[in-house]
Write a protein that holds these residues in place. Structure first.
Motif, PDB file in Angstrom:
ATOM      1  N   VAL A   2      34.700  -9.809  15.732  1.00 17.78           N
ATOM      2  CA  VAL A   2      33.809 -10.457  16.703  1.00 17.78           C
ATOM      3  C   VAL A   2      32.531 -10.996  16.057  1.00 17.78           C
ATOM      4  CG1 VAL A   2      34.639  -9.087  18.671  1.00 17.78           C
ATOM      5  CG2 VAL A   2      32.664  -8.307  17.433  1.00 17.78           C
ATOM      6  N   GLY A  33      38.794 -10.287  19.516  1.00 10.77           N
ATOM      7  CA  GLY A  33      38.466 -11.607  18.956  1.00 10.77           C
ATOM      8  C   GLY A  33      39.714 -12.469  18.974  1.00 10.77           C
ATOM      9  N   ARG A  34      39.545 -13.733  19.358  1.00 13.69           N
ATOM     10  CA  ARG A  34      40.715 -14.616  19.488  1.00 13.69           C
ATOM     11  C   ARG A  34      40.518 -15.915  18.708  1.00 13.69           C
ATOM     12  NH1 ARG A  34      39.499 -16.542  25.751  1.00 13.69           N
ATOM     13  NH2 ARG A  34      37.354 -17.127  25.336  1.00 13.69           N
ATOM     14  N   SER A  35      39.766 -15.850  17.606  1.00 13.97           N
ATOM     15  CA  SER A  35      39.521 -17.081  16.846  1.00 13.97           C
ATOM     16  C   SER A  35      40.813 -17.561  16.190  1.00 13.97           C
ATOM     17  CB  SER A  35      38.466 -16.839  15.758  1.00 13.97           C
ATOM     18  OG  SER A  35      38.990 -16.009  14.750  1.00 13.97           O
ATOM     19  N   HIS A  70      38.752 -10.464  24.197  1.00 16.57           N
ATOM     20  CA  HIS A  70      37.760 -11.476  23.836  1.00 16.57           C
ATOM     21  C   HIS A  70      36.518 -11.300  24.699  1.00 16.57           C
ATOM     22  CE1 HIS A  70      39.330 -13.380  27.417  1.00 16.57           C
ATOM     23  NE2 HIS A  70      40.542 -13.163  26.909  1.00 16.57           N
ATOM     24  N   ARG A  71      35.609 -12.262  24.624  1.00 18.30           N
ATOM     25  CA  ARG A  71      34.305 -12.083  25.260  1.00 18.30           C
ATOM     26  C   ARG A  71      34.395 -11.932  26.775  1.00 18.30           C
ATOM     27  NH1 ARG A  71      30.814 -15.075  22.995  1.00 18.30           N
ATOM     28  NH2 ARG A  71      32.066 -16.167  21.447  1.00 18.30           N
ATOM     29  N   GLY A  80      41.599 -13.607  14.854  1.00 22.11           N
ATOM     30  CA  GLY A  80      42.153 -12.848  15.979  1.00 22.11           C
ATOM     31  C   GLY A  80      43.514 -13.333  16.453  1.00 22.11           C
ATOM     32  N   ARG A  81      43.616 -14.659  16.695  1.00 24.19           N
ATOM     33  CA  ARG A  81      44.885 -15.156  17.256  1.00 24.19           C
ATOM     34  C   ARG A  81      46.056 -14.999  16.265  1.00 24.19           C
ATOM     35  NH1 ARG A  81      45.239 -17.174  21.864  1.00 24.19           N
ATOM     36  NH2 ARG A  81      43.108 -17.919  21.966  1.00 24.19           N
TER      37      ARG A  81
END
Ligand code: NAD
Length: 310
Positions: free
Chosen positions: A230, A182-184, A210-211, A188-189
């Motif tokens: 995620v 996850g990179r939100s 990520h996706r 995540g980020r």
């Protein structure tokens, strides 16, 4: 050394194979108690209470629950709180005007705008309209920049809470391979930045997935620490981690259930499949969620102390 950590060591003496269940709920309760004590000392010395303001636009069920629990947390530790509940058709300009009036209010130490916002409102614009000094969610571009440069800032509540859990439970991070899924911007980020920074917890080699990541399992199987955010229940399965990895489960999804609420909370990690394989795991509920709530209180107190030079 904290009490929870001593408990963990004792449990492992009796059963060295057992996974450590990271008790975010218990840890948050004890840390909130410390905030309550500190606040009471400031008030006894004649200072005003810390004050958190929250804005909720619309009537999303989960958002309402989160804001209500933040209000209760403030009450518990002795903070004042003000919640502005606005209808979903509120215009962006009206919301920005309210934020500006709160920015100018010297008695407010923290301001959060509950996300997600209705589609007609630009969330990035709203986030960046909050004075960075009271941006206790740590979402403002300036605060994110400071985090990236490892400067003092408000670390957003969820990554902050996770770092405290890793520290309190003595999870080794230096030189370890951490896979963040996850990179939100809110989980995540920042998590990937914090895990790679100098100091403890940190110093990890980080892979962010990520996706569009191909063959995710090939990455997670190499991880010493997996942080999964995620929003898909039971996404991380038992065959996706190596023996002895630590798992931090950020996901919270409401799934229908035959109980009074009509739903139950499910994490992104398949707890039953992972618990016998990993060295440590955060449960859902009772793991990351309560520590996120603690993170917000911590940041609000930090802002208050700055304002009052305490
Ligand atoms: P998001 O929707 O903004 O981000 C999800 C991320 O998952 C995206 O970066 C996406 O690329 C990635 N992703 C989606 N499908 C994937 C796949 N098949 N393989 C790999 N990556 C994939 O979500 P978010 O705001 O980061 O939240 C994630 C979850 O964490 C949600 O369940 C949310 O409710 C929960 N959450 C919990 C807390 C807490 O306090 N415990 C706080 C924030 C968010």
């Amino acid at each position: 050394m904290s009490r929870s950590f001593i408990m963990v060591i004792l449990l492992h003496i009796f059963d060295p194979q057992m996974a450590t269940i990271i008790d975010g709920k218990g840890l948050a309760l004890s840390l909130r108690g410390k905030i309550k004590e500190e606040v009471s000392q400031y008030k006894n010395s004649g200072n005003r209470s810390p004050h958190l303001a929250a804005i909720l636009v619309g009537d999303d069920g989960a958002s309402k629950t989160y804001v209500n629990s933040k209000e209760r947390d403030c009450d518990f530790v002795g903070f004042d709180s003000t919640v502005h509940r606005l209808p979903s058709e509120t215009s962006e300009n009206d919301l920005l005007a309210l934020i500006e009036s709160i920015n100018l209010n010297d008695q407010i130490d923290g301001l959060i705008v509950q996300l997600p916002l209705p589609k007609h409102i630009d969330s990035a614009k709203v986030t960046d309209s909050i004075d960075p000094k009271i941006d206790v969610d740590g979402f403002h571009t300036i605060n994110v920049g400071r985090l990236t440069k490892n400067e003092d800032t408000y670390i957003s509540a969820t990554p902050f809470g996770i770092m405290i859990m890793l520290e309190e439970y003595g999870i080794e991070t230096k030189g370890k391979h951490c896979v963040v899924i996850g990179r939100s911007n809110i989980v995540g980020r920042p998590m990937s930045i914090l895990m790679s920074r100098g100091g403890y917890p940190g110093e990890s080699t980080v892979t962010i997935c990520h996706r569009h990541t191909q063959d995710l399992k090939s990455h997670t199987l190499m991880a010493d620490i997996v942080i999964v955010a995620v929003g898909k229940p039971h996404f991380l399965k038992g065959d996706m981690i190596k023996d002895g990895a630590a798992v931090v489960d950020v996901g919270i999804t409401r799934v229908d259930a035959d109980n009074a609420k009509g739903y139950e909370l499910r994490g992104d990690a398949h707890y039953d499949e992972l618990v016998d394989k990993c060295s440590a795991i955060t449960p859902v509920p009772g793991g990351v969620g309560p520590m996120t709530r603690y993170g917000l209180l911590y940041n609000t107190l930090k802002s208050y102390k700055r304002k009052l030079n305490l």
